[in-house]
Design an enzyme around this catalytic site. Structure first.
Site, PDB file in Angstrom:
ATOM      1  N   GLU A 207       0.893  -1.213   0.072  1.00  0.00           N
ATOM      2  CA  GLU A 207      -0.036   0.020  -0.015  1.00  0.00           C
ATOM      3  C   GLU A 207       0.888   1.455   0.005  1.00  0.00           C
ATOM      4  OE1 GLU A 207      -3.457  -0.082   2.705  1.00  0.00           O
ATOM      5  OE2 GLU A 207      -3.549   2.122   2.735  1.00  0.00           O
TER       6      GLU A 207
ATOM      7  N   LYS B  56      -7.652  -1.179  11.215  1.00  0.00           N
ATOM      8  CA  LYS B  56      -7.006  -1.780   9.819  1.00  0.00           C
ATOM      9  C   LYS B  56      -5.666  -0.925   9.512  1.00  0.00           C
ATOM     10  CE  LYS B  56      -6.496  -1.677   5.070  1.00  0.00           C
ATOM     11  NZ  LYS B  56      -5.492  -0.831   4.342  1.00  0.00           N
TER      12      LYS B  56
ATOM     13  N   ASP C  84       4.341 -14.690  11.601  1.00  0.00           N
ATOM     14  CA  ASP C  84       3.006 -15.311  10.779  1.00  0.00           C
ATOM     15  C   ASP C  84       1.953 -14.191  11.058  1.00  0.00           C
ATOM     16  OD1 ASP C  84       0.760 -16.410  10.566  1.00  0.00           O
ATOM     17  OD2 ASP C  84       1.130 -18.246  11.490  1.00  0.00           O
TER      18      ASP C  84
ATOM     19  N   HIS D 214      -2.522  10.031   0.362  1.00  0.00           N
ATOM     20  CA  HIS D 214      -2.710   8.860   0.118  1.00  0.00           C
ATOM     21  C   HIS D 214      -2.416   8.783  -1.550  1.00  0.00           C
ATOM     22  CE1 HIS D 214      -4.184   4.704  -0.037  1.00  0.00           C
ATOM     23  NE2 HIS D 214      -4.753   5.008  -1.131  1.00  0.00           N
TER      24      HIS D 214
HETATM   25  C1  MEV Z   1      -6.148   2.708   4.831  1.00  0.00           C
HETATM   26  O1  MEV Z   1      -5.170   1.616   4.267  1.00  0.00           O
HETATM   27  C2  MEV Z   1      -6.079   2.728   6.385  1.00  0.00           C
HETATM   28  C3  MEV Z   1      -6.979   4.094   6.933  1.00  0.00           C
HETATM   29  O2  MEV Z   1      -8.169   3.741   6.333  1.00  0.00           O
HETATM   30  C4  MEV Z   1      -6.851   3.886   8.306  1.00  0.00           C
HETATM   31  C5  MEV Z   1      -8.045   4.766   9.101  1.00  0.00           C
HETATM   32  O3  MEV Z   1      -9.155   5.100   8.498  1.00  0.00           O
HETATM   33  O4  MEV Z   1      -7.844   5.060  10.282  1.00  0.00           O
HETATM   34  C6  MEV Z   1      -6.526   5.348   6.531  1.00  0.00           C
END
Ligand code: MEV
Length: 434
Positions: A84, A276, A292, A389
């Site tokens: 990513e 995430k 792992d 991003h």
């Molecule tokens: C993207 O990989 C992760 C985010 O969505 C985490 C978040 O929203 O805190 C940017």
């Protein structure tokens, strides 16, 4: 498509021929694409071939570095394996941000790992308890050939308890077994011990008079990836005023940041995405260090739901003008055994980290998760996530559009001051080409 038997016994070339003939026949380049990712060093390729069964190529991920992490007053460049685009940039930014504010503090709160012998028993629970108390020391003695090396390193079996779970599932009992596996992740060690416990248990049960009618049966022996007592905590803190150029800016930032953490604490839809983002950092280090990531993922998400609702893994406190932000995560990772002694890049990753022991690695991984979350929430409550991003994703879009070197340079320059949405980038390149 035909069913094939004995596929695993075919040579690599025959496997590729079979797959290409039956599943990739419309792609004339398929064999070449698979071959492009083989390593020209045949010894290295063989090593990768043998990591798993039916290897036909290698699957690359970028192996990057987030420098400038201060953890407990030591500086680290953290290796991260991740595809990513914005993750390493975000981690590096957070590392730098916290450097002049004392850096990250981390401590291991526990290293206990868990496994079970799951039992089915229809008889009188007291009889099973008496039997277990009689054979408990035998369980440990019979496992000695497995545990003696681990004991030399200071680890081994911590305890074995019989647990009655019949209030939740008819006839279900378990041996709840705890271990210290020192610097090994310990899955093979734990599973070998558990299988030995299972064999001893059944052997002794067969001889036991009280089980003439009802003998306990071993259903399965397996470690648990839920390790709430193999826990690490990482934290950052500073004066609230250090979080903005002016007092007002700092206060607004802190208010919104806290609200974002509170939302992720009560709203599972947000908590999953919030966590995430944490896993972006954690998984990348877990992968780079040959651990792992599925085990770590499963354990961490279970921990996030330990109170009956899935919640944020990070927490915040604002007291006496002090911003404190921390994470607590279970992490069963190893720095010896498994891929750590086999994969050349994993060895490089470990060397880059100063050859940490398992506890040190737990701290580094937790810090990567906290840094990632700080960076994500910071962007979310200020500029929004897409600015950073898409800046990082720009190269992927330019690659998709097969942009020339000249087009790339122009696009990178242009999108320094414009938001790089997918459609904007396409429109920009089309305009250049026209
Ligand atoms: C993207 O990989 C992760 C985010 O969505 C985490 C978040 O929203 O805190 C940017």
């Amino acid at each position: 498509m035909p069913i094939i038997s004995g596929f695993s016994k075919l040579s690599k070339e025959s496997k590729i021929d079979w797959i290409c003939d039956h599943y990739l026949s419309s792609n004339k380049n398929a064999k070449q694409v698979l071959a492009n990712y083989w390593n020209s060093d045949s010894k290295l390729q063989k090593l990768h071939d043998e990591f798993t069964e039916n290897t036909i190529s290698n699957y690359y991920l970028p192996f990057g570095v987030a420098p400038n992490f201060t953890i407990n007053h030591e500086t680290y460049a953290i290796p991260m394996a991740i595809e990513e685009s914005s993750v390493i940039a975000a981690a590096s930014k957070a590392a730098k941000f916290w450097n002049d504010k004392g850096g990250f503090k981390a401590e291991v709160l526990g290293t206990k790992k868990v496994g079970h012998v799951h039992l089915n028993y229809k008889g009188d629970a007291q009889k099973l308890k008496d039997f277990f108390n009689q054979i408990k020391s035998q369980l440990i003695i019979d496992a000695k050939p497995i545990t003696k090396n681990m004991e030399k390193r200071g680890g081994g079996i911590l305890d074995i308890e019989l647990v009655d779970k019949t209030d939740q599932l008819d006839h279900y009992f378990q041996l709840h077994c705890t271990f210290n596996t020192k610097d090994a992740m310990g899955a093979n060690f734990i599973n070998s011990c558990l299988e030995q416990f299972g064999q001893t248990f059944e052997r002794e049960a067969e001889k036991h008079d009280a089980f003439k009618e009802n003998s306990p049966e071993v259903i399965m022996c397996i470690l648990s990836n839920y390790v709430p007592e193999c826990l690490v905590r990482a934290e950052v803190s500073c004066d609230i005023n250090q979080l903005g150029k002016t007092k007002e800016e700092a206060e607004k930032f802190v208010r919104k940041f806290k609200q974002a953490i509170d939302i992720a604490t009560i709203e599972p839809y947000r908590a999953v995405t919030h966590n995430k983002g944490i896993m972006n950092g954690i998984d990348a280090v877990v992968l780079a260090t040959g651990n792992d990531f599925r085990a770590v993922e499963a354990g961490i998400h279970a921990y996030a739901a330990k109170d009956g609702q899935y919640k944020s893994l990070t927490k915040i406190s604002l007291k006496d003008q002090k911003f404190r932000f921390w994470i607590e995560v279970p992490l069963a990772v190893g720095t010896i055994g498994g891929l750590t002694s086999l994969h050349p890049l994993v060895k490089i990753a470990m060397e880059m980290l100063g050859k940490p022991n398992a506890e040190e690695l737990m701290k580094i991984i937790a810090v990567a998760g906290l840094a990632q979350n700080f960076a994500a929430v910071n962007s979310l409550v200020t500029t929004g996530i897409q600015k950073g991003h898409m800046k990082m994703h720009l190269m992927n879009i330019l690659n998709q559009l097969k942009a020339t070197e000249g087009e790339r340079l122009k696009a990178v320059d242009y999108f320094k001051t414009h938001t790089a949405t997918h459609s904007e980038v396409i429109a920009y390149i089309e305009k250049l080409r026209a």
